[in-house]
Write an enzyme that holds these catalytic residues in place. Structure first.
Site, mmCIF file in Angstrom:
data_model
loop_
_atom_site.group_PDB
_atom_site.id
_atom_site.type_symbol
_atom_site.label_atom_id
_atom_site.label_comp_id
_atom_site.label_asym_id
_atom_site.label_seq_id
_atom_site.Cartn_x
_atom_site.Cartn_y
_atom_site.Cartn_z
ATOM 1 N N SER A 256 1.321 -0.628 0.277
ATOM 2 C CA SER A 256 0.065 -0.169 0.238
ATOM 3 C C SER A 256 1.014 0.825 -0.613
ATOM 4 C CB SER A 256 -0.116 0.057 1.216
ATOM 5 O OG SER A 256 -0.394 0.044 2.688
ATOM 6 N N LYS A 257 0.081 2.601 -0.487
ATOM 7 C CA LYS A 257 1.259 3.991 -0.161
ATOM 8 C C LYS A 257 1.146 3.677 1.314
ATOM 9 C CE LYS A 257 -0.249 8.564 -1.219
ATOM 10 N NZ LYS A 257 -0.866 9.660 -0.932
#
Ligand code: GLU
Length: 489
Positions: A256-257
């Protein structure tokens, strides 16, 4: 039949590297079989659309080296390639399904459905509009002759058959059977007349003559619905390859970011808002592509560094792994480093001039400095740091200074100065001369070179000294030698 693949992103934000890897696998397959790569923008959900993301996606593909054969910019025989421009097509096909009893109109309002959902939730059950209960609702099956419905808002739903075993096949995971009872009568056309993902996706894959659907595994659960749609139309079904997820380093969940932010690495190809992309971090497009392709696919040999052409030659979809692959930034950097080292210096400068802008040298000397420090660069951003000694006044690395024998160092540097100041001295011969002199004085060549290196670059590590001499020129060379004498004294 020629291979036709498509990459079908929704413009709901920046492209994640997982999406980029999907695009790469599609592209490689198209190139391998001399087929076509189609870019289709799936912008049916206007509420989730994020401005600039279509451009961002197109720019990201272009940066990594993917040139769509057909797409919104280039056009093609099967366009338009933005789903929002194809509503009439979907409407026509949805009506065909209704005519043939594979779909029906449903008039239930959001509120009606919410009430149902809540009723069941209280009993611990999940509401599903489908074969077991569709006759209890407001739809064209139950309200056949009600004229007042004509003006009412409606959706079109797929009529999932009762008691049917639905058989699907994924080329990576094999055969999967699902009972139709588990499926919902999915909405195909929404109340505003636009299609849902499932419907537009299948209609377009058919009309665009797609032969292989390669996409993320999050779409695998949708495959039975897609199969039903193909069957209802009587269309041939393409081959499907659902790619494993890219996991975070711990192997727990999709990368994920936030994982990237925590450990300071990018997860988008290009800059997006405040997040730098792989491009700005100094990755070569071919370096990142090489890493992403190996993330989820293994060649037969141990070889790890590939040019795009080599990959196209040896890639085969059957070797795509079933399980998720952990993202390893250090490995990506290592692969990038190999690509930098294999690149021609002049073409690095030509292709990525922005990384060499702050090195104040002419074109020719820039190429020389690139060759000089290439061995030490893992990312394109390293070149500026590694070339620092060219521009800046030196600061000496204290650890390196502490390793020098000060008295010897002063002798060495003074002798070097004397030589260079002599009228008849052939300047480019400074190295053999001072080594020779050292022999007579009992000072080892290693000590001599280390001293001069600290003088030239400020530390014991750095590129080849003779090359530095020719790059910075005699005056700067002499100045640096003198400065170190002054410093040591
Ligand atoms: N629009 C879908 C996405 O954004 C594409 C899924 C597919 O390739 O079928 O991922």
């Amino acid at each position: 039949m020629s291979v036709r693949v498509r990459f079908a992103p929704s413009p709901t934000g920046p492209l994640h590297i997982g999406g980029l890897r999907t695009a790469l696998y599609n592209y490689i397959l198209a190139k391998k079989y001399k087929g076509s790569f189609i870019l289709r923008i799936e912008d049916t959900d206007k509420k989730r659309e994020v401005k600039r993301s279509e451009n961002y996606i197109i720019n990201s593909l272009s940066w990594i080296g993917i040139k769509p054969d057909e797409g919104p910019l280039r056009g093609g025989a099967f366009g338009p390639y933005r789903q929002s421009e194809r509503n009439n097509i979907y409407k026509k096909y949805a009506e065909k399904l209704i005519e043939n009893n594979f779909a029906y109109y449903a008039y239930d309002t959001e509120n009606d459905l919410k009430t149902e959902r809540e009723k069941l939730k209280k009993k611990g059950l999940v509401f599903k509009y489908g074969s077991s209960n569709r006759l209890l609702f407001k739809n064209s099956l139950t309200l056949k002759n009600d004229q007042s419905l004509k003006s009412k808002e409606k959706v079109i739903r797929l009529m999932v058959p009762k008691n049917k075993k639905i058989h699907v096949k994924d080329e990576i995971r094999g055969e999967i059977n699902v009972l139709s009872e588990e499926l919902e009568d999915k909405v195909l056309i929404k109340a505003d007349g636009s299609p849902t993902y499932h419907f537009a996706n299948v209609v377009d894959d058919h009309l665009m003559k797609i032969t292989h659907v390669i996409r993320g595994e999050e779409w695998l659960p949708s495959l039975p619905i897609h199969r039903l749609l193909y069957d209802s139309f009587g269309w041939d079904i393409p081959k499907f390859l659902h790619l494993p997820l890219i996991l975070n380093k711990a192997g727990q969940g999709k990368l994920s970011k936030r994982d990237g932010e925590k450990d300071g690495f990018p997860i988008f190809p290009l800059k997006w808002e405040n997040s730098l992309g792989f491009k700005e971090k100094g990755f070569l497009p071919n370096g990142l592509a090489n890493y992403l392709i190996l993330l989820g696919w293994s060649p037969k040999s141990d070889k790890e560094i590939f040019t795009p052409d080599e990959i196209i030659k040896i890639f085969d979809g059957e070797k795509i792994n079933k399980s998720g692959a952990r993202f390893d930034f250090e490995k990506a950097v290592w692969i990038n480093q190999k690509h930098i080292q294999n690149s021609d210096s002049a073409s690095l400068l030509n292709q990525f001039p922005e990384f060499f802008e702050n090195i104040s040298l002419n074109e020719k000397s820039k190429v020389s400095i690139i060759s000089l420090v290439k061995e030490r660069a893992s990312l394109l951003t390293d070149f500026e740091k590694e070339s620092d000694f060219i521009n800046k006044p030196l600061s000496y690395d204290s650890n390196s200074i502490s390793k020098l024998n000060r008295a010897n160092s002063v002798l060495i540097l003074k002798h070097l100065c004397d030589c260079l100041n002599q009228k008849n001295f052939v300047k480019k011969n400074w190295k053999p001369e001072i080594i020779d002199w050292g022999k007579k004085k009992g000072i080892a060549p290693r000590e001599i070179m280390q001293t001069i290196r600290v003088g030239l670059v400020g530390s014991l590590n750095g590129p080849d000294l003779v090359s530095i001499y020719s790059l910075i020129g005699e005056k700067a060379f002499l100045d640096r030698v003198k400065s170190l004498i002054a410093f040591l004294k």
